[in-house]
Write a protein that holds these residues in place. Structure first.
Motif, PDB file in Angstrom:
ATOM      1  N   GLN A 241     -31.748 -15.024  19.400  1.00 47.16           N
ATOM      2  CA  GLN A 241     -30.484 -15.307  19.756  1.00 47.16           C
ATOM      3  C   GLN A 241     -29.881 -13.795  20.270  1.00 47.16           C
ATOM      4  O   GLN A 241     -29.251 -13.626  21.346  1.00 47.16           O
ATOM      5  CB  GLN A 241     -29.522 -15.720  19.048  1.00 47.16           C
ATOM      6  CG  GLN A 241     -30.020 -17.385  18.660  1.00 47.16           C
ATOM      7  CD  GLN A 241     -28.886 -17.844  17.573  1.00 47.16           C
ATOM      8  OE1 GLN A 241     -28.195 -17.296  16.838  1.00 47.16           O
ATOM      9  NE2 GLN A 241     -28.992 -18.985  17.409  1.00 47.16           N
ATOM     10  N   HIS A 242     -30.118 -13.046  19.494  1.00 46.08           N
ATOM     11  CA  HIS A 242     -29.620 -11.473  19.420  1.00 46.08           C
ATOM     12  C   HIS A 242     -30.553 -10.456  20.073  1.00 46.08           C
ATOM     13  O   HIS A 242     -30.123  -9.500  20.299  1.00 46.08           O
ATOM     14  CB  HIS A 242     -29.129 -10.999  18.184  1.00 46.08           C
ATOM     15  CG  HIS A 242     -27.837 -11.906  17.556  1.00 46.08           C
ATOM     16  ND1 HIS A 242     -26.786 -12.136  18.164  1.00 46.08           N
ATOM     17  CD2 HIS A 242     -27.955 -13.044  16.520  1.00 46.08           C
ATOM     18  CE1 HIS A 242     -25.993 -13.009  17.554  1.00 46.08           C
ATOM     19  NE2 HIS A 242     -26.741 -13.582  16.696  1.00 46.08           N
ATOM     20  N   GLN A 243     -31.671 -10.985  20.341  1.00 42.82           N
ATOM     21  CA  GLN A 243     -32.729 -10.059  20.807  1.00 42.82           C
ATOM     22  C   GLN A 243     -32.668  -8.506  19.884  1.00 42.82           C
ATOM     23  O   GLN A 243     -32.783  -7.715  20.397  1.00 42.82           O
ATOM     24  CB  GLN A 243     -32.661  -9.557  22.225  1.00 42.82           C
ATOM     25  CG  GLN A 243     -32.776 -10.726  23.245  1.00 42.82           C
ATOM     26  CD  GLN A 243     -34.137 -11.480  23.287  1.00 42.82           C
ATOM     27  OE1 GLN A 243     -34.972 -10.647  23.183  1.00 42.82           O
ATOM     28  NE2 GLN A 243     -34.333 -12.760  23.009  1.00 42.82           N
ATOM     29  N   ASP A 244     -32.770  -8.791  18.618  1.00 37.17           N
ATOM     30  CA  ASP A 244     -32.501  -7.551  17.803  1.00 37.17           C
ATOM     31  C   ASP A 244     -33.684  -7.736  16.678  1.00 37.17           C
ATOM     32  O   ASP A 244     -34.138  -8.509  15.898  1.00 37.17           O
ATOM     33  CB  ASP A 244     -31.193  -7.929  16.750  1.00 37.17           C
ATOM     34  CG  ASP A 244     -30.978  -6.837  15.968  1.00 37.17           C
ATOM     35  OD1 ASP A 244     -31.730  -5.959  15.657  1.00 37.17           O
ATOM     36  OD2 ASP A 244     -29.753  -6.778  15.605  1.00 37.17           O
ATOM     37  N   ALA A 245     -34.562  -6.231  16.647  1.00 38.41           N
ATOM     38  CA  ALA A 245     -35.784  -6.095  16.028  1.00 38.41           C
ATOM     39  C   ALA A 245     -35.407  -6.343  14.631  1.00 38.41           C
ATOM     40  O   ALA A 245     -36.428  -6.442  13.741  1.00 38.41           O
ATOM     41  CB  ALA A 245     -36.329  -5.105  16.564  1.00 38.41           C
TER      42      ALA A 245
END
Length: 110
Positions: A65-69
């Motif tokens: 959803q957040h494209q957060d690694a």
């Protein structure tokens, strides 16, 4: 809140006596409270693996959803911990089976 009690090792299996209580409470517009109890190393490890697997799935959803690694790294950590808990469960289960088999053999030979 976690309540963990460890006792002396079982002489047959070598695993410590263990009891776990997980107390969850949520306040707000829809408050709730829940207590989950597990007894024995195998049951606690099973519960832990299930909870960590669910957490892995939730973190993977957030990572997408957040494209957060950082969510991806946390998800990988949750999966490694779930795998470890499952190995502990399998070891405790195997030891319990061996003890049961040994006791059955002892009854047969006497």
């Amino acid at each position: 809140m976690l309540d963990i009690q460890l006792g002396p090792r079982d002489e047959d299996t070598g695993w410590p006596a263990a009891d776990l209580a997980v107390i969850e409470q949520e306040e707000g517009t829809c408050p709730f409270g829940r207590v989950t109890r597990r007894h024995g190393a195998e049951a606690i490890a099973t519960y832990t693996a299930q909870e960590l697997t669910a957490e892995h799935a939730a973190l993977m959803d957030r990572a997408r959803q957040h494209q957060d690694a950082s969510f991806m790294r946390l998800a990988e950590l949750a999966q490694r911990a779930a795998d470890w808990a499952d190995k502990v469960r399998a070891a405790a289960h195997t030891d319990a089976i061996h003890v049961q088999a040994d006791k059955a053999r002892a009854r047969i030979t006497h």
